[in-house]
Design an enzyme around this catalytic site. Structure first.
Site, short mmCIF file in Angstrom:
data_model
loop_
_atom_site.label_atom_id
_atom_site.label_comp_id
_atom_site.label_asym_id
_atom_site.label_seq_id
_atom_site.Cartn_x
_atom_site.Cartn_y
_atom_site.Cartn_z
N GLU A 163 -31.31 -7.48 2.08
CA GLU A 163 -30.97 -6.97 3.47
C GLU A 163 -31.96 -5.96 3.75
OE1 GLU A 163 -26.78 -5.81 3.37
OE2 GLU A 163 -26.20 -7.92 3.29
N GLU A 355 -24.62 -13.73 -0.21
CA GLU A 355 -23.51 -12.96 0.03
C GLU A 355 -22.48 -13.27 1.17
OE1 GLU A 355 -23.85 -8.57 1.03
OE2 GLU A 355 -25.70 -8.23 -0.79
O1 IFM Z 1 -21.80 -3.87 0.17
C1 IFM Z 1 -22.65 -4.57 1.18
C2 IFM Z 1 -23.71 -4.88 0.44
O2 IFM Z 1 -24.41 -3.87 -0.48
C3 IFM Z 1 -24.82 -5.37 1.44
N1 IFM Z 1 -24.13 -6.53 1.87
C4 IFM Z 1 -22.86 -6.47 2.88
C5 IFM Z 1 -21.99 -5.65 1.78
C6 IFM Z 1 -20.85 -5.39 2.46
O3 IFM Z 1 -20.73 -4.51 3.42
#
Ligand code: IFM
Length: 449
Positions: A163, A355
């Site tokens: 990200e 994710e």
């Molecule tokens: O916890 C975070 C992660 O570190 C990066 N993506 C989103 C998740 C939830 O906010």
């Protein structure tokens, strides 16, 4: 539900969110160690100093993963645990930790998927200018080489950056995340460009040094758009909007993805940022565009979009009755259909959901268990949409639920629980939630029954 036979069902975590700070084990501090000391930066003044103490409890955590029947585990390496100053001397203890973790995962039949950078940038390098310094791409390449030389005889799956939108924008523009800077747009774009260069340099290193056939990807978080209705006009509007840069807003997909997958910044972005562009050297775009094997998509929510009366895309606001998670993110399962579909159509790479998950206010019930029907419902709905994307021809290679454990949710501290497994932070006891058993069933069935 139709998921490919070799689909990787996994969970994801990140070093600073679960391990405990590297400074207690021969490592150096990261910008998150510094940021957490700042008054008011983190809810309740919390920090990742201990987090889930995974650095010590990793064996039990791998045992839990084995019980879940996971096929893959996505975790990140703490750069300053491995190289305390970010460059130079190696902390063997830190490297050994990941070495043992990889062995234990393989022993448990779980593929390690390694993210090289999930936000915990070495403090020493930050003092040397951090991502503002173009040398950060070289520093990242050198660090990557150390990790790849040690682990690539067993690790085949790599992701460079997690990200970048978040650590660049939240960390360097709004100041909400570490290192807490509020830079002007030209500097933020410089930081972004250097992070993309670092991605490209790392891929080169992985390709050059890996001892096995490496599978390499990138794990961005774009803003997914879903058509408000199934009309052709709304679908086209959503797709157009998802791949546009407007209002000098860096929360978009293409500024980050087009360079990586297509080798150039998008035309509309170049127009938007024309007056504030960073120095882009003649071979930079070739460095950034390295061949990748998969597109890692972090998708939690998104925006609804329709064709406006002038034919241009317009967002459709959510209403008060839209279901939301504890983080107030809207629950919009169709994003796991449209996101992969639109990404696949534009970039043509197999999609891995790196994710997806939801924060809830989970509690231990009188019966000693953690009942989380909302999470089961959330995952069930999202996975059905992902299965629909597969049925419609999107090539999917994996899904990683965020997260194995409740953990340190950055500026939100510990109040947001994302885990399949409950973490009792006072005792470090783990309690698998109902959703853990449910997800184990999904894995056994290769999809939702
Ligand atoms: O916890 C975070 C992660 O570190 C990066 N993506 C989103 C998740 C939830 O906010």
């Amino acid at each position: 539900m139709s998921f490919p036979g070799n689909f990787t069902w996994g969970v994801a975590t990140a070093s600073y969110q679960i391990e405990g700070s590297p400074v207690h084990a021969g490592g150096g501090p990261s910008v998150w160690d510094l940021f957490c000391r700042r008054e008011g930066a983190i809810v309740n003044g919390e920090s990742g100093a201990v987090a889930c103490d995974h650095y010590r409890d990793w064996r039990d955590d791998v045992a839990l993963m084995r019980e879940l029947g996971l096929k893959g585990y996505r975790f990140s390496i703490s750069w300053s645990r491995v190289i305390p100053n970010g460059t130079g001397a190696i902390n063997q203890q830190g490297l050994d930790f990941y070495d043992r973790l990889v062995d234990a995962l393989l022993e448990a039949g779980i593929q390690p998927w390694v993210t090289l950078f999930h936000w915990d940038y070495p403090a020493e390098l930050y003092y040397r200018g951090g991502w503002l310094n173009r040398a950060s791409a070289d520093w990242f390449a050198d660090y990557t080489q150390v990790v790849v030389d040690r682990l690539s005889d067993r690790v085949q799956h790599w992701m460079t950056l997690n990200e970048p939108q978040c650590f660049v924008i939240l960390g360097h523009q709004s100041g909400y995340h570490a290192p807490g800077l509020k830079l002007d747009l030209p500097d933020v774009l410089r930081v972004a460009h250097h992070s993309l260069l670092a991605h490209g340099r790392a891929v080169q290193v992985i390709r050059a040094r890996s001892k096995t056939a490496a599978q390499v990807g990138f794990a961005p978080v774009g803003t997914v758009k879903s058509p408000a209705t199934d009309t052709a006009a709304d679908i086209a509007a959503a797709q157009q909007s998802m791949f546009s840069v407007t209002n000098r807003n860096l929360w978009n997909s293409t500024w980050w993805l087009d360079p990586v997958f297509l080798g150039s910044y998008p035309e509309d972005g170049l127009r938007e940022f024309a007056a504030v562009l960073p120095a882009i050297r003649s071979d930079d775009m070739a460095t950034i565009q390295q061949p990748l094997d998969f597109f890692g998509a972090n998708i939690y929510h998104g925006e609804l979009c329709r064709a406006g009366t002038d034919g241009q895309p317009e967002d459709v606001p959510y209403t008060g009755s839209t279901p939301r998670t504890l983080l107030h993110w809207p629950v919009v399962p169709q994003m796991l259909y449209w996101g992969p579909k639109f990404y696949f159509e534009r970039y043509g790479k197999p999609i891995v959901i790196t994710e997806n998950g939801c924060a809830q206010a989970d509690v231990v019930s009188l019966d000693g268990r953690v009942h989380d029907p909302q999470r089961i419902d959330f995952l069930n709905r999202y996975l059905r949409e992902l299965g629909r994307a597969a049925a419609d021809g999107v090539t999917l290679a994996g899904y990683f639920q965020w997260s194995l454990l409740d953990n340190f949710e950055w500026a939100e501290g510990y109040r947001q629980r994302f885990g399949l497994v409950y973490t009792d932070y006072a005792t470090q006891r783990r309690i698998p939630k109902d959703s853990a058993a449910w997800y184990a069933g999904v894995i056994r069935a290769n999809g939702v029954e």
